[in-house]
Design an enzyme around this catalytic site. Structure first.
Site, PDB file in Angstrom:
ATOM      1  N   ARG A 120     -87.876-102.954 -43.442  1.00  0.00           N
ATOM      2  CA  ARG A 120     -87.108-103.910 -42.634  1.00  0.00           C
ATOM      3  C   ARG A 120     -87.970-105.137 -42.301  1.00  0.00           C
ATOM      4  NH1 ARG A 120     -84.740-104.847 -37.341  1.00  0.00           N
ATOM      5  NH2 ARG A 120     -86.708-104.419 -36.321  1.00  0.00           N
TER       6      ARG A 120
ATOM      7  N   SER B 193     -81.128-104.798 -39.314  1.00  0.00           N
ATOM      8  CA  SER B 193     -81.585-103.946 -38.212  1.00  0.00           C
ATOM      9  C   SER B 193     -81.721-102.523 -38.765  1.00  0.00           C
ATOM     10  CB  SER B 193     -80.618-104.010 -37.025  1.00  0.00           C
ATOM     11  OG  SER B 193     -79.424-103.343 -37.335  1.00  0.00           O
TER      12      SER B 193
ATOM     13  N   GLN C 254     -69.734-107.186 -34.334  1.00  0.00           N
ATOM     14  CA  GLN C 254     -70.390-107.413 -33.035  1.00  0.00           C
ATOM     15  C   GLN C 254     -69.908-108.716 -32.398  1.00  0.00           C
ATOM     16  OE1 GLN C 254     -74.582-106.418 -34.175  1.00  0.00           O
ATOM     17  NE2 GLN C 254     -74.873-106.321 -31.973  1.00  0.00           N
TER      18      GLN C 254
ATOM     19  N   SER D 277     -73.396 -93.742 -32.966  1.00  0.00           N
ATOM     20  CA  SER D 277     -73.548 -94.415 -31.678  1.00  0.00           C
ATOM     21  C   SER D 277     -75.035 -94.643 -31.438  1.00  0.00           C
ATOM     22  CB  SER D 277     -72.956 -93.521 -30.576  1.00  0.00           C
ATOM     23  OG  SER D 277     -73.224 -94.069 -29.319  1.00  0.00           O
ATOM     24  N   ASN D 278     -75.479 -95.887 -31.611  1.00  0.00           N
ATOM     25  CA  ASN D 278     -76.896 -96.207 -31.434  1.00  0.00           C
ATOM     26  C   ASN D 278     -77.113 -96.793 -30.046  1.00  0.00           C
ATOM     27  OD1 ASN D 278     -79.575 -96.938 -31.742  1.00  0.00           O
ATOM     28  ND2 ASN D 278     -79.086 -98.865 -32.794  1.00  0.00           N
TER      29      ASN D 278
ATOM     30  N   GLY E 229     -81.258 -92.274 -30.422  1.00  0.00           N
ATOM     31  CA  GLY E 229     -82.072 -92.700 -29.287  1.00  0.00           C
ATOM     32  C   GLY E 229     -83.047 -93.794 -29.680  1.00  0.00           C
TER      33      GLY E 229
ATOM     34  N   ILE F 163     -86.270 -95.662 -30.831  1.00  0.00           N
ATOM     35  CA  ILE F 163     -87.412 -95.350 -31.705  1.00  0.00           C
ATOM     36  C   ILE F 163     -88.692 -95.551 -30.893  1.00  0.00           C
ATOM     37  CG2 ILE F 163     -88.648 -96.041 -33.800  1.00  0.00           C
ATOM     38  CD1 ILE F 163     -85.885 -97.076 -34.841  1.00  0.00           C
TER      39      ILE F 163
ATOM     40  N   HIS G 116     -67.025 -77.359 -33.971  1.00  0.00           N
ATOM     41  CA  HIS G 116     -67.418 -76.019 -34.406  1.00  0.00           C
ATOM     42  C   HIS G 116     -66.268 -75.249 -35.054  1.00  0.00           C
ATOM     43  CE1 HIS G 116     -70.461 -73.144 -34.901  1.00  0.00           C
ATOM     44  NE2 HIS G 116     -71.087 -73.282 -33.739  1.00  0.00           N
TER      45      HIS G 116
ATOM     46  N   ASP H 294     -70.357 -75.396 -39.167  1.00  0.00           N
ATOM     47  CA  ASP H 294     -71.266 -74.459 -38.496  1.00  0.00           C
ATOM     48  C   ASP H 294     -72.657 -75.092 -38.431  1.00  0.00           C
ATOM     49  OD1 ASP H 294     -72.412 -74.100 -41.024  1.00  0.00           O
ATOM     50  OD2 ASP H 294     -71.111 -72.388 -41.462  1.00  0.00           O
TER      51      ASP H 294
HETATM   52  N1  CAO Z   1     -84.655 -97.921 -31.238  1.00  0.00           N
HETATM   53  C1  CAO Z   1     -85.419 -98.988 -31.004  1.00  0.00           C
HETATM   54  N2  CAO Z   1     -85.006-100.255 -31.205  1.00  0.00           N
HETATM   55  C2  CAO Z   1     -83.743-100.442 -31.663  1.00  0.00           C
HETATM   56  C3  CAO Z   1     -82.881 -99.363 -31.927  1.00  0.00           C
HETATM   57  C4  CAO Z   1     -83.380 -98.056 -31.712  1.00  0.00           C
HETATM   58  N3  CAO Z   1     -82.642 -96.977 -31.940  1.00  0.00           N
HETATM   59  N4  CAO Z   1     -81.706 -99.857 -32.360  1.00  0.00           N
HETATM   60  C5  CAO Z   1     -81.818-101.182 -32.376  1.00  0.00           C
HETATM   61  N5  CAO Z   1     -83.043-101.539 -31.947  1.00  0.00           N
HETATM   62  C6  CAO Z   1     -83.581-102.885 -31.803  1.00  0.00           C
HETATM   63  C7  CAO Z   1     -83.278-103.714 -33.029  1.00  0.00           C
HETATM   64  O1  CAO Z   1     -84.244-103.481 -34.033  1.00  0.00           O
HETATM   65  C8  CAO Z   1     -83.326-105.107 -32.461  1.00  0.00           C
HETATM   66  O2  CAO Z   1     -84.648-105.534 -32.274  1.00  0.00           O
HETATM   67  P1  CAO Z   1     -85.250-106.736 -33.189  1.00  0.00           P
HETATM   68  O3  CAO Z   1     -84.439-107.928 -32.824  1.00  0.00           O
HETATM   69  O4  CAO Z   1     -86.659-106.804 -32.769  1.00  0.00           O
HETATM   70  O5  CAO Z   1     -85.065-106.357 -34.595  1.00  0.00           O
HETATM   71  C9  CAO Z   1     -82.759-104.932 -31.074  1.00  0.00           C
HETATM   72  O6  CAO Z   1     -82.897-103.545 -30.752  1.00  0.00           O
HETATM   73  C10 CAO Z   1     -81.291-105.318 -30.960  1.00  0.00           C
HETATM   74  O7  CAO Z   1     -80.584-104.573 -31.904  1.00  0.00           O
HETATM   75  P2  CAO Z   1     -79.149-105.010 -32.452  1.00  0.00           P
HETATM   76  O8  CAO Z   1     -78.130-104.966 -31.365  1.00  0.00           O
HETATM   77  O9  CAO Z   1     -79.282-106.248 -33.218  1.00  0.00           O
HETATM   78  O10 CAO Z   1     -79.042-103.864 -33.451  1.00  0.00           O
HETATM   79  P3  CAO Z   1     -78.262-102.720 -34.033  1.00  0.00           P
HETATM   80  O11 CAO Z   1     -77.641-103.242 -35.290  1.00  0.00           O
HETATM   81  O12 CAO Z   1     -79.232-101.620 -34.185  1.00  0.00           O
HETATM   82  O13 CAO Z   1     -77.134-102.281 -32.988  1.00  0.00           O
HETATM   83  C11 CAO Z   1     -75.072-102.137 -31.857  1.00  0.00           C
HETATM   84  C12 CAO Z   1     -75.883-102.843 -32.927  1.00  0.00           C
HETATM   85  C13 CAO Z   1     -73.717-102.791 -31.832  1.00  0.00           C
HETATM   86  C14 CAO Z   1     -74.928-100.676 -32.194  1.00  0.00           C
HETATM   87  C15 CAO Z   1     -75.762-102.247 -30.498  1.00  0.00           C
HETATM   88  O14 CAO Z   1     -75.940-103.598 -30.170  1.00  0.00           O
HETATM   89  C16 CAO Z   1     -75.014-101.584 -29.390  1.00  0.00           C
HETATM   90  O15 CAO Z   1     -74.023-102.077 -28.873  1.00  0.00           O
HETATM   91  N6  CAO Z   1     -75.518-100.415 -28.948  1.00  0.00           N
HETATM   92  C17 CAO Z   1     -74.931 -99.653 -27.827  1.00  0.00           C
HETATM   93  C18 CAO Z   1     -73.945 -98.618 -28.312  1.00  0.00           C
HETATM   94  C19 CAO Z   1     -73.476 -97.742 -27.179  1.00  0.00           C
HETATM   95  O16 CAO Z   1     -73.144 -98.209 -26.118  1.00  0.00           O
HETATM   96  N7  CAO Z   1     -73.484 -96.420 -27.404  1.00  0.00           N
HETATM   97  C20 CAO Z   1     -73.123 -95.475 -26.399  1.00  0.00           C
HETATM   98  C21 CAO Z   1     -71.769 -94.928 -26.678  1.00  0.00           C
HETATM   99  S1  CAO Z   1     -71.369 -93.618 -25.599  1.00  0.00           S
HETATM  100  O17 CAO Z   1     -71.008 -94.381 -24.240  1.00  0.00           O
END
Ligand code: CAO
Length: 358
Positions: A166, A178, A250, A271-272, A296, A298, A328, A332
Site C-alpha cells: 500500500r 486503503s 463514502q 465492518s472496519n 479492529g 492495526i 450457526h 459451523d
Molecule cells: N487499522 C488502522 N488504521 C486503519 C484501519 C485499521 N483497521 N482502517 C483504516 N485505517 C486508516 C487508513 O489507512 C487511513 O489512514 P491513512 O490516511 O494514513 O492511509 C485512515 O485510517 C482513514 O481510513 P479511510 O476511512 O480512508 O479508510 P477505509 O477505506 O479503511 O475505511 C470506511 C472506510 C468507510 C469503512 C470507514 O471510513 C468507516 O466509516 N469506518 C467505520 C465503520 C463502522 O462504523 N463500523 C461499525 C459498524 S457497527 O456499529
C-alpha cells in the site's frame, strides 16, 4: 375578535391523564415567509401564519411540541374541532410522506451524531428524539439479526505485507489505496473456495441460496449514522476499482445521497471500525446474510520467536484483529476456521492474491 399581542384563555381537557386545566397563551403574528423544513420549522406547512386558539389537551400539546408540529395548522377532528393525538400523528405521517428526502435513509431528521451533543439549557426534562431515517433502519435490521444464532470467531492477521504494498503504491500513484480493498478482494477470493459464506438461508429454513456474485456490504460511519451500502460484483473488480467505488460510496454517504438501491443485494458484510479504534468486536449479521467480519485497529505488536512459526529474534509486526460472526444454522466453526485461514493467508502474503487477479 382577538388582536395580536392579546392573551387568550384556553381550556385544556386531558382525557387521558390530567383534569381540565386553564392556561393562557399569547398570539403573535409572524411575517409570512417561505422556509425549508428543518428541526425548527413546524410540521404541517412551510409558512408561518397567524397562530390561532387551539382546543386540545396538555398531552397532545406535549406531543406536538416534541415533534415540532404547529397545532394551529392541524385539522382537529374531535368534538368542536378539538385536536386529538391521532390528528397530530396524522399530520406527522403526511409530512413524512410529503418530505421523503427529509426523513428517509439519506436525511434523518436528527442525525445520531447530534444526539450525543445535546445540552439542556432551559430545562432538566429529558429530550425526546424521534427515531427515524438511518437510525430507524438500524433498529429494524438489528432486531432482525436477533433471529440468527450467532457464533463469533476471532483471528489475528499480520498486515505488514499489505502495508508495504500500500505504501509503495500510494507513493507512486495518483490513486490511493486503503487497507480495505485488500481485505475485500481477499474475502472474495476465499469465497470462491467457501461459497457457503456467501449464501442465504430461506425464510422457512428449508434451503440455501448460493449466490454467484460477491456483493460486499461495507459499514460506513457517516454524519447521519451507520449505513451499509453494497459494493457489487467484487469478484470482477480490481483493487483500484474497489477503492474507487468505496470512495464514491463514502462521498455519497457523507452527503446523505445514498438511495435504497445502494443497500440492496448484499451477500456478506465487512465492518472496519479500525480507522476509529478498537480491537475485538461482536458484529451482528443482517439477514438473509450468513456472515460478517468486524476489523479492529492495526497495531504494532512484538512477536516472539517461535510464535506463529516465526524464527530468529523478536520482531515488531502490524497485527489486525478480525472478528467474524457466522449464522450457526448454516456455518459451523470448522468451516469458518478454514475459510478465515485462507482469507488471512491472502492478506499475509498478497502475492497469492495478486496471482489470482484477472
Ligand atoms: N487499522 C488502522 N488504521 C486503519 C484501519 C485499521 N483497521 N482502517 C483504516 N485505517 C486508516 C487508513 O489507512 C487511513 O489512514 P491513512 O490516511 O494514513 O492511509 C485512515 O485510517 C482513514 O481510513 P479511510 O476511512 O480512508 O479508510 P477505509 O477505506 O479503511 O475505511 C470506511 C472506510 C468507510 C469503512 C470507514 O471510513 C468507516 O466509516 N469506518 C467505520 C465503520 C463502522 O462504523 N463500523 C461499525 C459498524 S457497527 O456499529
Amino acid at each position: 375578535m382577538v388582536k395580536v399581542g392579546e392573551a387568550l384563555v384556553h381550556l385544556d381537557v386531558d382525557e387521558e391523564e390530567a383534569p381540565p386545566t386553564i392556561r393562557t397563551e399569547t398570539i403573535v403574528e409572524e411575517e409570512e415567509i417561505n422556509v425549508p423544513r428543518d428541526k425548527e420549522t413546524p410540521v404541517g406547512t412551510t409558512k408561518h401564519k397567524l397562530s390561532k386558539a387551539v382546543l386540545t389537551t396538555p398531552a397532545v400539546r406535549r406531543i406536538a411540541r416534541e415533534n415540532h408540529v404547529d397545532l394551529s395548522l392541524v385539522n382537529g377532528t374531535g368534538a368542536g374541532g378539538r385536536v386529538l393525538k391521532e390528528d397530530v400523528l396524522a399530520t406527522l405521517s403526511a409530512d413524512e410522506a410529503a418530505n421523503p428526502a427529509v426523513n428517509s435513509i439519506s436525511h434523518p431528521e436528527v442525525p445520531m451524531a447530534a444526539a450525543g451533543h445535546l445540552r439542556t439549557t432551559e430545562s432538566l426534562e429529558p429530550t425526546h428524539i424521534k427515531i427515524s431515517g438511518v437510525q430507524r433502519l438500524m433498529v429494524k435490521s438489528m432486531k432482525a439479526s436477533l433471529a440468527i444464532p450467532h457464533f463469533t470467531y476471532c483471528e489475528n492477521v499480520e498486515m505488514d505485507a499489505v502495508a508495504d504494498l500500500r505504501t509503495r503504491f500510494n507513493a507512486q500513484s495518483a490513486h490511493r489505496l486503503s487497507f480495505l480493498p485488500f481485505v475485500i478482494k481477499a474475502l472474495s477470493l476465499a469465497l470462491y473456495e467457501f461459497p457457503l459464506l456467501n449464501s442465504s438461508l430461506s425464510p422457512d429454513e428449508d434451503s440455501l441460496l448460493m449466490h454467484c456474485e460477491h456483493n460486499v456490504g461495507v459499514a460506513m460511519d457517516t454524519p447521519r449514522g451507520l449505513v451499509v451500502p453494497c459494493l457489487r460484483r467484487v469478484q470482477d473488480k480490481t483493487l483500484l476499482q474497489i477503492a474507487e467505488e468505496l470512495s464514491a460510496l463514502q462521498s455519497l454517504g457523507a452527503s446523505g445521497k445514498l438511495t435504497e438501491a445502494h443497500f440492496s443485494g448484499t451477500t456478506i458484510t465487512v465492518s472496519n471500525i479500525g480507522n476509529i479504534g478498537g480491537t475485538v468486536l461482536s458484529p451482528r449479521i443482517t439477514p438473509p446474510q450468513v456472515a460478517i467480519v468486524g476489523l479492529g485497529r492495526i497495531q504494532n505488536q512484538v512477536q516472539l520467536p517461535g510464535v506463529e512459526g516465526s524464527a530468529g529474534s523478536a520482531k515488531a509486526v502490524k497485527v489486525m484483529s478480525a472478528s467474524w460472526a457466522g449464522d450457526h444454522r448454516v456455518l459451523d466453526g470448522a468451516t469458518m476456521a478454514r475459510f478465515v485461514s485462507l482469507w488471512k493467508s491472502h492478506l499475509e502474503d498478497p502475492l497469492l492474491m495478486l496471482a489470482q487477479l484477472k
